[in-house]
Design a protein around this motif. Structure first.
Motif: not given
Length: 315
Positions: A93-95, A121-125, A200-201
């Motif tokens: 997912s991180a890719e 992805i949750h953190s990114w969203l 993306y931290a």
């Protein structure tokens, strides 16, 4: 669009909702996906399998990078799709993060459902698309298992209920008493820690933090918590809830793990709970909406509670 504490709430997922099934990380087993799809259909959902969801791509990935990005973008952009649920985790997912289209997703807010590797992805969203998302059962990992899904928390979440609780019956136990209010954040601790030092931290301000993992020994929990603390990520955390540790240690190691956690959190003054059956569990998997306000009340050791005062989705 309706917001909860700053984040956009996606639409509810009632009976008849159409779910896109995607594999942003590793390739699932076809037979498990088919079993999970049948269970979702039995619950009244329509399901649409993404083109690359079962693909054997390079290494362990479900298709190439652009294939997985395309499946996810297509699911968000398709007006006939109401929500998105992952088949499994694994790795990959991180890719996707540098290639995700925040503008497209903000214009088409939908429930994104998954856990484990999808923590990134949750953190990114939350950070980039301003969207509430859901640390919740997956198709091959949970819906394919007998009694793999906690339907009560699933329905409370996706029907748009407010005022519901999780407590001792859901595995919650008190490690450190107290009470705290904040926005629920978190996920798999190893994925959160892997994001430190990158753009993306995880952002963990004024939050109640949920942490879980699989195969993580007491010293590793201690190390990961120290890493989060040294990175300053616990400074905005008001309370912490740890998951069901049965997938990390044997019963005889539970006490050592709890001591290691408290050692890793030394100096943390907020309430701390453990045992919530969410994420990597062998029991029915609990749904947690991320990015919504919660109250963590651990003032009564017999009756610990996580209270969800607002609906996580919009009617």
């Amino acid at each position: 669009m309706t917001r909860t504490n700053g984040l956009v709430r996606p639409p509810a997922l009632g009976r008849g909702a159409r779910l896109a099934v995607v594999s942003p990380a590793s390739t699932p087993k076809r037979e498990l996906v088919e079993r999970g799809l049948a269970e979702l259909q039995a619950l009244g959902y329509e399901v649409v399998l993404a083109p690359h969801a079962l693909e054997n791509g390079p290494l362990y990935y479900a298709g190439g990078l652009q294939d997985r990005v395309k499946d996810l973008h297509t699911a968000f952009a398709d007006r006939k799709i109401d929500g998105i649920v992952c088949t499994r985790g694994g790795w990959g997912s991180a890719e996707l993060l540098p290639h995700l289209d925040a503008e497209l997703i903000r214009a088409n807010p939908k429930a994104f459902i998954g856990y484990s590797d999808h923590t990134s992805i949750h953190s990114w969203l939350q950070n980039e698309a301003n969207l509430t998302s859901f640390y919740a059962p997956m198709v091959a990992a949970d819906f394919a298992r007998d009694e793999g899904v906690d339907l009560k928390s699933w329905r409370h979440t996706f029907d748009g209920d407010s005022g519901w609780l999780l407590g001792a019956a859901d595995g919650l136990r008190v490690l450190q008493p107290g009470a705290a209010d904040g926005e629920l954040r978190g996920g798999c601790i190893s994925i959160l820690a892997a994001g430190l030092g990158t753009q993306y931290a995880p952002v963990l301000r004024d939050c109640v933090l949920f942490l879980e993992d699989i195969g993580t020994k007491p010293y590793q929990w201690d190390r990961l918590l120290l890493h989060l603390r040294y990175a300053g990520r616990l400074e905005g955390v008001r309370g912490i809830v740890f998951g069901d540790m049965n997938q990390c240690v044997e019963p005889e190691e539970q006490e050592m793990l709890e001591r290691a956690i408290l050692h890793g959190l030394r100096g943390f003054e907020g309430p701390v709970a453990i045992g919530l059956r969410c994420g990597h569990v062998s029991a029915p998997n609990i749904t947690l909406p991320l990015g919504v306000p919660v109250r963590l009340d651990l003032t009564d050791a017999v009756n610990p509670q996580i209270h969800f005062p607002e609906a996580a989705v919009r009617a």
